[in-house]
Design an enzyme around this catalytic site. Sequence first.
Site, PDB file in Angstrom:
ATOM      1  N   GLU A   1      -9.939 -76.441  81.653  1.00  0.00           N
ATOM      2  CA  GLU A   1     -10.043 -76.019  83.044  1.00  0.00           C
ATOM      3  C   GLU A   1      -9.425 -74.714  83.579  1.00  0.00           C
ATOM      4  O   GLU A   1      -9.720 -74.201  84.597  1.00  0.00           O
ATOM      5  CB  GLU A   1      -9.173 -77.181  84.050  1.00  0.00           C
ATOM      6  CG  GLU A   1      -7.738 -77.252  83.717  1.00  0.00           C
ATOM      7  CD  GLU A   1      -7.249 -78.504  84.418  1.00  0.00           C
ATOM      8  OE1 GLU A   1      -7.335 -78.332  85.791  1.00  0.00           O
ATOM      9  OE2 GLU A   1      -6.465 -79.230  83.709  1.00  0.00           O
TER      10      GLU A   1
ATOM     11  N   LYS B   1     -17.593 -78.145  54.262  1.00  0.00           N
ATOM     12  CA  LYS B   1     -16.478 -77.500  54.912  1.00  0.00           C
ATOM     13  C   LYS B   1     -15.855 -78.193  56.046  1.00  0.00           C
ATOM     14  O   LYS B   1     -14.595 -78.495  56.184  1.00  0.00           O
ATOM     15  CB  LYS B   1     -16.888 -76.055  55.104  1.00  0.00           C
ATOM     16  CG  LYS B   1     -15.701 -75.121  55.860  1.00  0.00           C
ATOM     17  CD  LYS B   1     -15.456 -75.170  57.258  1.00  0.00           C
ATOM     18  CE  LYS B   1     -16.642 -75.065  58.230  1.00  0.00           C
ATOM     19  NZ  LYS B   1     -17.080 -73.637  58.281  1.00  0.00           N
TER      20      LYS B   1
ATOM     21  N   HIS C   1      -9.732 -82.044  85.268  1.00  0.00           N
ATOM     22  CA  HIS C   1      -8.380 -81.974  85.207  1.00  0.00           C
ATOM     23  C   HIS C   1      -8.001 -83.603  84.581  1.00  0.00           C
ATOM     24  O   HIS C   1      -8.608 -84.744  85.153  1.00  0.00           O
ATOM     25  CB  HIS C   1      -7.903 -82.080  86.521  1.00  0.00           C
ATOM     26  CG  HIS C   1      -6.088 -82.074  86.279  1.00  0.00           C
ATOM     27  ND1 HIS C   1      -5.700 -80.951  85.759  1.00  0.00           N
ATOM     28  CD2 HIS C   1      -5.472 -82.769  86.790  1.00  0.00           C
ATOM     29  CE1 HIS C   1      -4.262 -81.253  85.881  1.00  0.00           C
ATOM     30  NE2 HIS C   1      -4.081 -82.367  86.465  1.00  0.00           N
TER      31      HIS C   1
ATOM     32  N   TYR D   1     -13.905 -65.508  57.835  1.00  0.00           N
ATOM     33  CA  TYR D   1     -14.057 -66.747  58.284  1.00  0.00           C
ATOM     34  C   TYR D   1     -13.605 -67.743  57.289  1.00  0.00           C
ATOM     35  O   TYR D   1     -12.739 -68.731  57.604  1.00  0.00           O
ATOM     36  CB  TYR D   1     -15.512 -66.987  58.365  1.00  0.00           C
ATOM     37  CG  TYR D   1     -16.233 -66.595  59.686  1.00  0.00           C
ATOM     38  CD1 TYR D   1     -16.703 -67.745  60.524  1.00  0.00           C
ATOM     39  CD2 TYR D   1     -16.654 -65.195  59.691  1.00  0.00           C
ATOM     40  CE1 TYR D   1     -17.210 -67.343  61.615  1.00  0.00           C
ATOM     41  CE2 TYR D   1     -17.400 -64.984  61.002  1.00  0.00           C
ATOM     42  CZ  TYR D   1     -17.665 -65.818  61.957  1.00  0.00           C
ATOM     43  OH  TYR D   1     -18.597 -65.584  62.909  1.00  0.00           O
TER      44      TYR D   1
ATOM     45  N   GLU E   1     -10.440 -70.328  57.110  1.00  0.00           N
ATOM     46  CA  GLU E   1     -10.879 -71.728  57.410  1.00  0.00           C
ATOM     47  C   GLU E   1     -10.292 -72.494  56.101  1.00  0.00           C
ATOM     48  O   GLU E   1      -9.618 -73.706  56.260  1.00  0.00           O
ATOM     49  CB  GLU E   1     -12.298 -71.945  57.556  1.00  0.00           C
ATOM     50  CG  GLU E   1     -12.630 -71.456  58.740  1.00  0.00           C
ATOM     51  CD  GLU E   1     -14.383 -71.658  58.719  1.00  0.00           C
ATOM     52  OE1 GLU E   1     -15.029 -71.639  59.810  1.00  0.00           O
ATOM     53  OE2 GLU E   1     -15.030 -71.799  57.769  1.00  0.00           O
TER      54      GLU E   1
ATOM     55  N   CYS F   1     -21.129 -74.908  55.623  1.00  0.00           N
ATOM     56  CA  CYS F   1     -20.690 -75.715  56.941  1.00  0.00           C
ATOM     57  C   CYS F   1     -20.381 -77.016  56.766  1.00  0.00           C
ATOM     58  O   CYS F   1     -19.413 -77.401  57.123  1.00  0.00           O
ATOM     59  CB  CYS F   1     -21.713 -75.330  57.797  1.00  0.00           C
ATOM     60  SG  CYS F   1     -22.754 -73.773  57.796  1.00  0.00           S
TER      61      CYS F   1
ATOM     62  N   CYS G   1     -25.343 -74.011  53.961  1.00  0.00           N
ATOM     63  CA  CYS G   1     -25.029 -74.619  55.098  1.00  0.00           C
ATOM     64  C   CYS G   1     -24.705 -76.177  54.451  1.00  0.00           C
ATOM     65  O   CYS G   1     -23.629 -76.716  54.800  1.00  0.00           O
ATOM     66  CB  CYS G   1     -25.868 -74.834  56.176  1.00  0.00           C
ATOM     67  SG  CYS G   1     -25.437 -75.972  57.273  1.00  0.00           S
TER      68      CYS G   1
HETATM   69  P1  NDP Z   1     -16.267 -61.936  55.686  1.00  0.00           P
HETATM   70  O1  NDP Z   1     -17.090 -60.753  55.599  1.00  0.00           O
HETATM   71  O2  NDP Z   1     -16.041 -62.693  57.039  1.00  0.00           O
HETATM   72  O3  NDP Z   1     -14.571 -61.680  55.216  1.00  0.00           O
HETATM   73  C1  NDP Z   1     -14.598 -61.029  54.176  1.00  0.00           C
HETATM   74  C2  NDP Z   1     -12.958 -60.674  53.914  1.00  0.00           C
HETATM   75  O4  NDP Z   1     -12.744 -60.372  52.405  1.00  0.00           O
HETATM   76  C3  NDP Z   1     -12.643 -59.795  54.866  1.00  0.00           C
HETATM   77  O5  NDP Z   1     -11.309 -60.187  55.467  1.00  0.00           O
HETATM   78  C4  NDP Z   1     -12.465 -58.480  54.008  1.00  0.00           C
HETATM   79  O6  NDP Z   1     -11.546 -57.784  54.450  1.00  0.00           O
HETATM   80  C5  NDP Z   1     -11.958 -58.951  52.661  1.00  0.00           C
HETATM   81  N1  NDP Z   1     -12.371 -58.257  51.652  1.00  0.00           N
HETATM   82  C6  NDP Z   1     -13.667 -57.961  51.085  1.00  0.00           C
HETATM   83  N2  NDP Z   1     -13.497 -57.169  50.157  1.00  0.00           N
HETATM   84  C7  NDP Z   1     -12.201 -57.091  49.521  1.00  0.00           C
HETATM   85  C8  NDP Z   1     -11.449 -56.779  48.397  1.00  0.00           C
HETATM   86  N3  NDP Z   1     -12.204 -56.007  47.446  1.00  0.00           N
HETATM   87  N4  NDP Z   1     -10.399 -57.136  48.364  1.00  0.00           N
HETATM   88  C9  NDP Z   1      -9.508 -57.799  49.320  1.00  0.00           C
HETATM   89  N5  NDP Z   1     -10.642 -57.929  50.332  1.00  0.00           N
HETATM   90  C10 NDP Z   1     -11.528 -57.951  50.638  1.00  0.00           C
HETATM   91  O7  NDP Z   1     -16.718 -62.906  54.661  1.00  0.00           O
HETATM   92  P2  NDP Z   1     -16.448 -64.598  54.406  1.00  0.00           P
HETATM   93  O8  NDP Z   1     -16.668 -64.804  52.929  1.00  0.00           O
HETATM   94  O9  NDP Z   1     -15.242 -64.864  54.841  1.00  0.00           O
HETATM   95  O10 NDP Z   1     -17.760 -65.312  55.238  1.00  0.00           O
HETATM   96  C11 NDP Z   1     -18.968 -64.651  55.156  1.00  0.00           C
HETATM   97  C12 NDP Z   1     -19.995 -64.979  56.246  1.00  0.00           C
HETATM   98  O11 NDP Z   1     -20.232 -66.296  56.381  1.00  0.00           O
HETATM   99  C13 NDP Z   1     -19.424 -64.499  57.549  1.00  0.00           C
HETATM  100  O12 NDP Z   1     -19.398 -63.141  58.001  1.00  0.00           O
HETATM  101  C14 NDP Z   1     -19.960 -65.487  58.377  1.00  0.00           C
HETATM  102  O13 NDP Z   1     -20.924 -64.976  58.834  1.00  0.00           O
HETATM  103  C15 NDP Z   1     -20.443 -66.766  57.394  1.00  0.00           C
HETATM  104  N6  NDP Z   1     -19.428 -67.660  57.706  1.00  0.00           N
HETATM  105  C16 NDP Z   1     -19.523 -68.273  59.148  1.00  0.00           C
HETATM  106  C17 NDP Z   1     -18.631 -69.604  59.345  1.00  0.00           C
HETATM  107  C18 NDP Z   1     -18.506 -70.096  60.537  1.00  0.00           C
HETATM  108  O14 NDP Z   1     -19.511 -69.826  61.423  1.00  0.00           O
HETATM  109  N7  NDP Z   1     -17.624 -70.919  61.094  1.00  0.00           N
HETATM  110  C19 NDP Z   1     -17.785 -70.101  58.249  1.00  0.00           C
HETATM  111  C20 NDP Z   1     -18.057 -69.485  57.004  1.00  0.00           C
HETATM  112  C21 NDP Z   1     -18.678 -68.301  56.698  1.00  0.00           C
HETATM  113  P3  NDP Z   1     -11.934 -56.477  55.655  1.00  0.00           P
HETATM  114  O15 NDP Z   1     -11.921 -57.089  56.915  1.00  0.00           O
HETATM  115  O16 NDP Z   1     -10.828 -55.308  55.412  1.00  0.00           O
HETATM  116  O17 NDP Z   1     -13.179 -55.918  55.271  1.00  0.00           O
END
Ligand code: NDP
Length: 475
Positions: A463, A50, A458, A177, A181, A47, A42
Amino acid sequence: MSFDYDLFVIGGGSGGVRAARVAAATGAKVALAEDDRLGGTCVIRGCVPKKLMVFASSYREAFGEAEDYGWEVDAGEFDWSKFHTHLTGELQRLEGVYRQLLDGSGVEIFDTRAKLTGPHDIETADGRKVSAKHILIATGGHPVRPETTNAHLAMVSDDIFHMEKMPKSVLIVGGGYIACEFACILNGLGVEVTQFYRGAQILRGFDDEARGLIADMMQQKGVNLHLGTNIVEMWPEGQEGAGGPMPTASMEEAHPTYDKTAGPVVVKASNGMTRAYDKVLFATGRSPNTSDLGLENTSVEVGRRGEIVVDEYSQTAQPSIYAIGDVTNRVNLTPVAIREGMAFVETVFKGNPTPVDHDLIPSAVFTQPEMGTVGLSEEDARDQEPIDVYCTSFKPMQQAFVGRDDRVLMKLVVSKETDKVLGCHIVAPGAGEMIQLAGIAVKMGATKAQFDQVCAVHPTMSEELVTMKEPMRSA
Ligand code: NDP
């Protein structure tokens, strides 16, 4: 049986540090081992940096808007190295704050890797052997790459914060995410961003209408989003011979270290497009950090995705060992890890067994605009019970004034039977701040009628959450 410590925490991220401090405050003798920087994902590579990059990237649009609001502005160029120097200093400061907090709480810090050698036993990489009545594993997770040859040419999110200069173009792979982002951040900083997502719509699992609007807004702001698209192969520019059909990558190839010296990368995509990008970023998910922890010397169980299996009190199958945060792969969010750490201390050191409540956790995706969400999506809610959907999408005043086509969304998913608000979804600038407050009402079990009893503030965007009279649809 006597032990060197009452508690030994492995991992100095948000969850581990909080648990160590709060346990020490009960009078327990506590030690914590961290082999990287205190603060964890984080603070050091997630976080915090970022969000600072989100702030940095939002000025480009703000400068444009300011002119339309009557300011004479000379925005100039974004200077990554100036920002990066400032960022590095800030992260060092925060790391220092974490160290001071631990020191001030009387927690002994081991700046080294620790491994389990038994249910109560730990050996550190510098050869010390200690014992503890309780052990807490809070080692977090790490980004994973898809299994593809030449994966070392692509960055993962950790590498973004160490870039020496801003690339001119970047390809981001993933639709979660992190991918969304960073697509918005880099787009805002002036990088030409292409994003490949293999599925039909980004941000799988979130409310369809909300993620649809995010996707539209990202494209409108300049992100070149390709849905149903993935990388077929990639190779260093100028080495076309390195392409061709890719052999199956070994596990070692699938988890390589990013080659910082890598130049532009040519990518062949599943949609037939082949082109070079200055940088490629894999944002394809994260995995729990459970390897090389010595778990085999204990009865701790590891699940299918490499996560440590725990019960509702964060206790593993080895009664003296607990685990919290991303290493347990429950809800991978900083505040959740912190709450799991506090509940662990309450249970083990205060004699007050406290299960962790993972229900109705509000969260935000820091895209531009942001998405704030709590509770069920429309799709999940209608699978559960009959619902009314109240929603409105409109041009916010601030951007409409300067002729921009930005849209925001305010949405409530309401139970037909109980009138309870089952889900709240907001797409708007500042949605993260808004959902924190809406989350209180939803967690309290507020009904739509109770939302409506609240007087509107407002003129604001939010709102609308208390003024939507008729359902848009029922299901
Ligand atoms: P996520 O699991 O959210 O997303 C991974 C993405 O990669 C998905 O779109 C997935 O597709 C895709 N993917 C997985 N494997 C492959 C592959 N072999 N080829 C192509 N695409 C692939 O992971 P993140 O890394 O974005 O984030 C990890 C975690 O970190 C989140 O779940 C969240 O809990 C936390 N996080 C929270 C944030 C916040 O609160 N703002 C910010 C950043 C991270 P598919 O959907 O098809 O599986």
